[in-house]
Design a protein around this motif. Structure first.
Motif, PDB file in Angstrom:
ATOM      1  N   ASP A 138       0.851  -1.185   0.000  1.00  0.00           N
ATOM      2  CA  ASP A 138       0.000   0.000   0.000  1.00  0.00           C
ATOM      3  C   ASP A 138       0.892   1.242   0.000  1.00  0.00           C
ATOM      4  O   ASP A 138       1.583   1.517   0.987  1.00  0.00           O
ATOM      5  N   LEU A 139       0.864   1.961  -1.097  1.00  0.00           N
ATOM      6  CA  LEU A 139       1.744   3.125  -1.271  1.00  0.00           C
ATOM      7  C   LEU A 139       1.511   4.186  -0.193  1.00  0.00           C
ATOM      8  O   LEU A 139       2.446   4.711   0.401  1.00  0.00           O
ATOM      9  N   GLU A 140       0.245   4.504   0.051  1.00  0.00           N
ATOM     10  CA  GLU A 140      -0.070   5.551   1.033  1.00  0.00           C
ATOM     11  C   GLU A 140       0.450   5.173   2.418  1.00  0.00           C
ATOM     12  O   GLU A 140       0.991   6.009   3.142  1.00  0.00           O
ATOM     13  N   GLU A 141       0.310   3.908   2.752  1.00  0.00           N
ATOM     14  CA  GLU A 141       0.792   3.412   4.043  1.00  0.00           C
ATOM     15  C   GLU A 141       2.326   3.545   4.108  1.00  0.00           C
ATOM     16  O   GLU A 141       2.874   4.010   5.110  1.00  0.00           O
ATOM     17  N   ALA A 142       3.005   3.177   3.015  1.00  0.00           N
ATOM     18  CA  ALA A 142       4.472   3.258   2.983  1.00  0.00           C
ATOM     19  C   ALA A 142       4.948   4.705   3.066  1.00  0.00           C
ATOM     20  O   ALA A 142       5.996   4.999   3.651  1.00  0.00           O
ATOM     21  N   LEU A 143       4.157   5.633   2.504  1.00  0.00           N
ATOM     22  CA  LEU A 143       4.562   7.045   2.532  1.00  0.00           C
ATOM     23  C   LEU A 143       4.544   7.616   3.947  1.00  0.00           C
ATOM     24  O   LEU A 143       5.218   8.600   4.242  1.00  0.00           O
ATOM     25  N   LEU A 159       5.969   6.319   6.361  1.00  0.00           N
ATOM     26  CA  LEU A 159       7.362   6.185   6.801  1.00  0.00           C
ATOM     27  C   LEU A 159       8.268   7.151   6.029  1.00  0.00           C
ATOM     28  O   LEU A 159       8.935   8.006   6.609  1.00  0.00           O
ATOM     29  N   TYR A 160       8.264   7.018   4.690  1.00  0.00           N
ATOM     30  CA  TYR A 160       9.254   7.752   3.887  1.00  0.00           C
ATOM     31  C   TYR A 160       9.003   9.269   3.877  1.00  0.00           C
ATOM     32  O   TYR A 160       9.938  10.053   3.986  1.00  0.00           O
ATOM     33  N   ARG A 161       7.731   9.668   3.750  1.00  0.00           N
ATOM     34  CA  ARG A 161       7.408  11.106   3.650  1.00  0.00           C
ATOM     35  C   ARG A 161       7.249  11.732   5.035  1.00  0.00           C
ATOM     36  O   ARG A 161       7.820  12.779   5.316  1.00  0.00           O
ATOM     37  N   ASP A 162       6.484  11.060   5.903  1.00  0.00           N
ATOM     38  CA  ASP A 162       6.103  11.715   7.152  1.00  0.00           C
ATOM     39  C   ASP A 162       7.155  11.550   8.251  1.00  0.00           C
ATOM     40  O   ASP A 162       7.453  12.493   8.959  1.00  0.00           O
ATOM     41  N   ILE A 163       7.717  10.353   8.395  1.00  0.00           N
ATOM     42  CA  ILE A 163       8.680  10.137   9.477  1.00  0.00           C
ATOM     43  C   ILE A 163      10.112  10.450   9.018  1.00  0.00           C
ATOM     44  O   ILE A 163      10.841  11.189   9.667  1.00  0.00           O
ATOM     45  N   LEU A 164      10.503   9.917   7.855  1.00  0.00           N
ATOM     46  CA  LEU A 164      11.862  10.181   7.358  1.00  0.00           C
ATOM     47  C   LEU A 164      11.966  11.558   6.694  1.00  0.00           C
ATOM     48  O   LEU A 164      13.060  12.041   6.409  1.00  0.00           O
ATOM     49  N   GLN A 165      10.809  12.169   6.452  1.00  0.00           N
ATOM     50  CA  GLN A 165      10.715  13.545   5.926  1.00  0.00           C
ATOM     51  C   GLN A 165      11.438  13.726   4.589  1.00  0.00           C
ATOM     52  O   GLN A 165      12.134  14.721   4.360  1.00  0.00           O
ATOM     53  N   LEU A 166      11.285  12.722   3.737  1.00  0.00           N
ATOM     54  CA  LEU A 166      11.822  12.818   2.380  1.00  0.00           C
ATOM     55  C   LEU A 166      10.735  13.379   1.468  1.00  0.00           C
ATOM     56  O   LEU A 166       9.534  13.210   1.728  1.00  0.00           O
ATOM     57  N   GLU A 167      11.187  14.006   0.397  1.00  0.00           N
ATOM     58  CA  GLU A 167      10.240  14.628  -0.528  1.00  0.00           C
ATOM     59  C   GLU A 167       9.814  13.616  -1.598  1.00  0.00           C
ATOM     60  O   GLU A 167      10.661  12.908  -2.154  1.00  0.00           O
TER      61      GLU A 167
END
Ligand code: CMX
Length: 135
Positions: A15-20, A22-30
């Motif tokens: 699930d892309l939204e679920e994975a984001l 981590l990557y977007r919200d916690i790791l704060q990557l763009e």
């Protein structure tokens, strides 16, 4: 062949939204782009990290290669992509060296890149992708 860098690392997710989260919200990557690649039966999100990118891959159909991968091995690293300057030539060289090609000729990948996969059974169990693009 001339490989200039690791273009991206492909990570299979359910699930892309679920994975984001981590990557977007916690790791704060763009996240620079989300797109569907019908030819590969995946929806992808590209996340630049320095010179390379992470590509999150969510399968869009049950017979997608990524759906099969997740069913067999679970979520995780799916492939590594090397950037080459001349994909047709790189494929010729790989084939001549006895590497099994999944794609004999370049296909159209995300972001308009020319891509081709090498079979993991002939590359030490790692699915390798070669790509050529201009940016
Ligand atoms: N990495 C390493 N090994 C892999 C693998 C992967 N990503 N995917 C499959 N394998 C292994 C399997 O574990 C299996 O090994 P065993 O026989 O030892 O169990 C073997 O390869 C065959 O796997 P399979 O499940 O029977 O699947 P298929 O042979 O039908 O397909 C493959 C495997 C690699 C040929 C297919 O997934 C393929 O063509 N991949 C390239 C295209 C792709 O992955 N597209 C999605 C990403 C697109 C994008 O980045 O835009």
């Amino acid at each position: 062949m001339k490989i200039s860098k690791v273009d991206h690392i492909g990570i299979a997710v359910k699930d892309l939204e679920e994975a984001l989260k981590l990557y977007r919200d916690i790791l704060q990557l763009e996240v620079t782009g989300v797109e569907e690649v019908p030819d590969q039966k995946v929806k992808v999100a590209f996340i630049p990290v320095g010179e390379s990118k992470v590509e999150l891959l969510e399968p869009t159909t049950d017979d997608s290669p990524v759906a099969k991968f997740i069913a067999k091995r679970g979520e995780g690293i799916h492939h590594i992509t090397f950037r080459v300057d001349n994909l047709v030539k790189a494929l010729e060289e790989a084939k001549a060296a006895g590497i099994r090609l999944i794609d004999e000729t370049p296909r159209l990948g995300a972001g308009g890149a020319k891509i081709a996969f090498l079979h993991p059974k002939s590359t030490g169990g790692v699915l390798l992708e070669l790509c050529q693009r201009d940016d």
